[in-house]
Design an enzyme around this catalytic site. Structure first.
Site, PDB file in Angstrom:
ATOM      1  N   HIS A  49       0.862  -1.176   0.000  1.00  0.00           N
ATOM      2  CA  HIS A  49       0.000   0.000   0.000  1.00  0.00           C
ATOM      3  C   HIS A  49       0.900   1.228   0.000  1.00  0.00           C
ATOM      4  O   HIS A  49       1.832   1.324   0.799  1.00  0.00           O
ATOM      5  CB  HIS A  49      -0.906   0.007   1.230  1.00  0.00           C
ATOM      6  CG  HIS A  49      -2.047   0.987   1.135  1.00  0.00           C
ATOM      7  ND1 HIS A  49      -1.855   2.343   1.170  1.00  0.00           N
ATOM      8  CD2 HIS A  49      -3.377   0.801   0.989  1.00  0.00           C
ATOM      9  CE1 HIS A  49      -3.027   2.950   1.063  1.00  0.00           C
ATOM     10  NE2 HIS A  49      -3.967   2.032   0.941  1.00  0.00           N
TER      11      HIS A  49
ATOM     12  N   GLU B  71      -6.954   5.131   1.063  1.00  0.00           N
ATOM     13  CA  GLU B  71      -6.928   5.548  -0.334  1.00  0.00           C
ATOM     14  C   GLU B  71      -8.010   6.572  -0.638  1.00  0.00           C
ATOM     15  O   GLU B  71      -7.928   7.307  -1.629  1.00  0.00           O
ATOM     16  CB  GLU B  71      -7.122   4.306  -1.199  1.00  0.00           C
ATOM     17  CG  GLU B  71      -6.676   4.430  -2.621  1.00  0.00           C
ATOM     18  CD  GLU B  71      -6.617   3.061  -3.266  1.00  0.00           C
ATOM     19  OE1 GLU B  71      -7.675   2.561  -3.681  1.00  0.00           O
ATOM     20  OE2 GLU B  71      -5.513   2.494  -3.341  1.00  0.00           O
TER      21      GLU B  71
ATOM     22  N   ARG C  72      -6.926  10.179  -1.383  1.00  0.00           N
ATOM     23  CA  ARG C  72      -6.594  10.447  -2.782  1.00  0.00           C
ATOM     24  C   ARG C  72      -7.853  10.434  -3.642  1.00  0.00           C
ATOM     25  O   ARG C  72      -8.005  11.250  -4.561  1.00  0.00           O
ATOM     26  CB  ARG C  72      -5.593   9.408  -3.292  1.00  0.00           C
ATOM     27  CG  ARG C  72      -4.165   9.653  -2.831  1.00  0.00           C
ATOM     28  CD  ARG C  72      -3.246   8.515  -3.252  1.00  0.00           C
ATOM     29  NE  ARG C  72      -3.438   7.340  -2.415  1.00  0.00           N
ATOM     30  CZ  ARG C  72      -3.350   6.089  -2.848  1.00  0.00           C
ATOM     31  NH1 ARG C  72      -3.107   5.840  -4.120  1.00  0.00           N
ATOM     32  NH2 ARG C  72      -3.516   5.078  -2.016  1.00  0.00           N
TER      33      ARG C  72
ATOM     34  N   ARG D 138      -2.217   0.280  -6.781  1.00  0.00           N
ATOM     35  CA  ARG D 138      -1.344   0.407  -5.614  1.00  0.00           C
ATOM     36  C   ARG D 138       0.099   0.009  -5.903  1.00  0.00           C
ATOM     37  O   ARG D 138       1.039   0.626  -5.380  1.00  0.00           O
ATOM     38  CB  ARG D 138      -1.914  -0.433  -4.464  1.00  0.00           C
ATOM     39  CG  ARG D 138      -3.173   0.178  -3.878  1.00  0.00           C
ATOM     40  CD  ARG D 138      -3.862  -0.757  -2.916  1.00  0.00           C
ATOM     41  NE  ARG D 138      -4.965  -0.069  -2.248  1.00  0.00           N
ATOM     42  CZ  ARG D 138      -5.803  -0.656  -1.405  1.00  0.00           C
ATOM     43  NH1 ARG D 138      -5.682  -1.939  -1.131  1.00  0.00           N
ATOM     44  NH2 ARG D 138      -6.766   0.041  -0.832  1.00  0.00           N
TER      45      ARG D 138
ATOM     46  N   HIS E 200       0.610  -4.815   2.419  1.00  0.00           N
ATOM     47  CA  HIS E 200      -0.783  -4.537   2.763  1.00  0.00           C
ATOM     48  C   HIS E 200      -1.706  -5.735   2.598  1.00  0.00           C
ATOM     49  O   HIS E 200      -2.422  -6.095   3.519  1.00  0.00           O
ATOM     50  CB  HIS E 200      -1.290  -3.383   1.891  1.00  0.00           C
ATOM     51  CG  HIS E 200      -2.692  -2.967   2.189  1.00  0.00           C
ATOM     52  ND1 HIS E 200      -3.112  -2.628   3.456  1.00  0.00           N
ATOM     53  CD2 HIS E 200      -3.786  -2.835   1.384  1.00  0.00           C
ATOM     54  CE1 HIS E 200      -4.394  -2.299   3.429  1.00  0.00           C
ATOM     55  NE2 HIS E 200      -4.829  -2.432   2.183  1.00  0.00           N
ATOM     56  N   HIS E 201      -1.692  -6.368   1.428  1.00  0.00           N
ATOM     57  CA  HIS E 201      -2.658  -7.438   1.156  1.00  0.00           C
ATOM     58  C   HIS E 201      -1.950  -8.592   0.468  1.00  0.00           C
ATOM     59  O   HIS E 201      -1.133  -8.382  -0.430  1.00  0.00           O
ATOM     60  CB  HIS E 201      -3.779  -6.906   0.264  1.00  0.00           C
ATOM     61  CG  HIS E 201      -4.970  -7.811   0.172  1.00  0.00           C
ATOM     62  ND1 HIS E 201      -6.073  -7.673   0.979  1.00  0.00           N
ATOM     63  CD2 HIS E 201      -5.239  -8.871  -0.621  1.00  0.00           C
ATOM     64  CE1 HIS E 201      -6.974  -8.605   0.680  1.00  0.00           C
ATOM     65  NE2 HIS E 201      -6.477  -9.342  -0.292  1.00  0.00           N
TER      66      HIS E 201
ATOM     67  N   ARG F 260      -4.945  -6.093  -5.916  1.00  0.00           N
ATOM     68  CA  ARG F 260      -6.316  -5.874  -5.438  1.00  0.00           C
ATOM     69  C   ARG F 260      -6.669  -4.402  -5.523  1.00  0.00           C
ATOM     70  O   ARG F 260      -5.902  -3.547  -5.092  1.00  0.00           O
ATOM     71  CB  ARG F 260      -6.469  -6.346  -3.985  1.00  0.00           C
ATOM     72  CG  ARG F 260      -7.869  -6.084  -3.447  1.00  0.00           C
ATOM     73  CD  ARG F 260      -8.015  -6.569  -2.024  1.00  0.00           C
ATOM     74  NE  ARG F 260      -7.188  -5.847  -1.072  1.00  0.00           N
ATOM     75  CZ  ARG F 260      -7.476  -4.644  -0.571  1.00  0.00           C
ATOM     76  NH1 ARG F 260      -8.555  -3.996  -0.983  1.00  0.00           N
ATOM     77  NH2 ARG F 260      -6.679  -4.080   0.310  1.00  0.00           N
TER      78      ARG F 260
END
Length: 482
Positions: free
Chosen positions: A279, A292, A295, A316, A418-419, A458
């Site tokens: 991220h 996010e 933004r 990302r 992050h993911h 993602r």
């Protein structure tokens, strides 16, 4: 090795997040959950109490099954508590009320494009076609999803969140937890699943231990794995991507991949394990993620020269890579009073001391130690692009507002793990599959513990959609199969 946010244990930050967004201690948040009391026999045991686990438990319970949730952490919610931006869905009542035209087909196209077409199309079809129903289901349970914004990679405003752009995750955990308890779902906190039990390829329950390390057995006809990803397990992360060694994480400390390990031990197949997302807007000093949605509501990213360097609504991975190419391998998320007023989540960042603010661009540049003339020129140029609806520098196609209202604000940010897009391989019923593609009888999974849905990247806002859509689906499938 790249300079990056250090990989630290985030229990303290997780507790701060919970206190900030839920407004109570973990003990207060779980005053009605239980502790283990020895061997148990139920219809369904759910491992993990984040959004996916709670949604699955509610659906299975609504179908008349006796359901038990085990949660290793001292509070319910997992990474769902940290979700702030929203839940993506197309064709909802909330969008209709705001005059937003959208479709599941558009959501599908955006998701496949964002994942570089590495996604499993059948799973994405389920995700996007059932997302609107998931939103209406949550609203029916009492959730406020009336505010709709846009996250990176989306072609329409479809990220649903509470009024004023308030953080969505902790709100959904509150709603889901209350519903589960009202329906009679038992939740055991500080209870760690150790092993999934199976005989002749049929799952029969789990072995767990309580906070005193007392082991016990939970017999069940079905097990739903909803343990989340492995973003907080640096050993597992670097096993698949050594370039992420030393990176921080936005994940809570319990996101260590336990469910993946336990399911593999009973024959589960894995998919997309190399796909690990960073991220781009995480506070370097403490690993705190800035949503996010900042933004999405109009903020820009500037480097230490006071200049933009990327389309802020790029995916990302693209924005993270661009940030790492800047001096110091971080950047500043810049916004004005108008954006602050549009998104109440920003108030929390200010209260936590994450934000530098000033009454003028010159004063902000001085505080950040960047070139004031460059910053002023950057903002003027960007505002011109907004007026023309044409970002001539980076091709940003959604610029909702100019940056011209004092005060002015900035948050230093950089990339962190992050993911984890990879995980257990499932079918469209949420059944866990073997390497041969056959379902493991009695074993289901939902949420970040699974793979195949998000492909190579993602999209922001699709995680909560994943949790709720596939959590519900797993609970429904269990009830049907039993």
């Amino acid at each position: 090795m790249r300079k990056s946010i250090k990989f630290v244990t985030l229990i303290l930050i997780f507790a701060l997040t919970l206190t900030t967004f839920i407004g109570c201690s973990s003990q207060e948040a779980n005053e009605s959950v239980s502790e283990s009391t020895g061997d148990k026999v139920v219809d369904v045991v759910v491992i993990g109490s984040g959004g996916a686990g709670l949604a699955a438990a509610i659906e299975a319970r609504d179908a008349g099954k006796e359901v038990l949730i085990v949660e290793k952490m001292p509070m319910v919610g997992g990474n769902t508590l940290r979700a702030t931006g929203g839940l993506n869905a197309a064709g909802t009542s909330s969008q209709a009320a705001l005059g937003i035209e959208d479709s599941a087909e558009s959501h599908y196209t955006d998701t496949m494009k964002g994942g570089y077409d590495k996604n499993d199309p059948a799973l994405v079809e389920v995700l996007t076609s059932q997302a609107a129903d998931a939103v209406e289901w949550l609203i029916g349970l009492g959730a406020d999803l009336s505010d709709v914004g846009r996250m990176a990679g989306a072609s329409q405003d479809r990220s649903h969140r509470p009024t004023g752009g308030a953080p969505v995750g902790a709100h959904l955990v509150q709603v889901l937890k209350a519903s589960a308890e009202e329906k009679g779902v038992e939740i055991l906190i500080e209870t760690t699943a150790l092993e999934i039990l199976a005989e002749d390829g049929v799952v029969t329950g789990i072995i767990a231990k309580d906070k005193s390390d007392n082991e016990f057995t939970i017999e069940a006809e079905a097990v739903i794995v909803a343990t989340g990803g492995f973003g907080a397990n640096i050993t597992m992360v670097t096993e698949y991507d050594v370039s992420l060694d030393g990176f921080g994480t936005t994940n809570h400390s319990g996101a260590t991949g336990d469910g993946i390990t336990m399911a593999v031990a009973v024959g589960a197949d894995l998919v997309d394990m190399l796909e690990i997302q960073t991220h781009p807007t995480v506070v370097p000093s403490n690993g705190y993620m800035i949503t996010e949605a900042v933004r999405g509501n109009g903020a820009i990213l500037i480097n230490r020269d006071g200049k933009r360097f990327v389309n802020e609504l790029g995916t990302r991975d693209v924005v993270s890579e661009a940030t790492l190419e800047q001096e110091g391998e971080t950047s500043f998320l810049f916004f004005d009073e108008g954006i602050k007023e549009s998104l109440s989540a920003i108030d929390g960042y200010i209260r936590q001391g994450l934000v530098t603010e000033a009454d003028s661009l010159e004063a902000l540049a001085e505080a950040l130690e960047i070139d004031a003339d460059n910053l002023i020129a950057t903002v003027e140029t960007y505002n011109g692009f907004v007026g023309e609806n044409n970002d001539k520098d980076f091709g940003r196609d959604d610029m909702p507002r100019s940056l011209e209202t004092a005060k002015y604000y900035a948050i230093e940010v950089g990339p962190a793990v992050h993911h984890t897009m990879g995980g257990l391989k499932i079918n469209t019923k949420g059944q866990v599959l073997t390497e041969d593609g056959n379902p493991i009888t009695g074993l289901y999974a939902a949420g970040e513990v699974t793979g195949g849905i998000h492909g190579g990247n993602r999209l922001g806002g699709n995680a909560l959609t994943d949790l709720i859509v596939f959590g519900r689906l797993a609970g429904q499938s269990v009830a049907t199969d039993l």
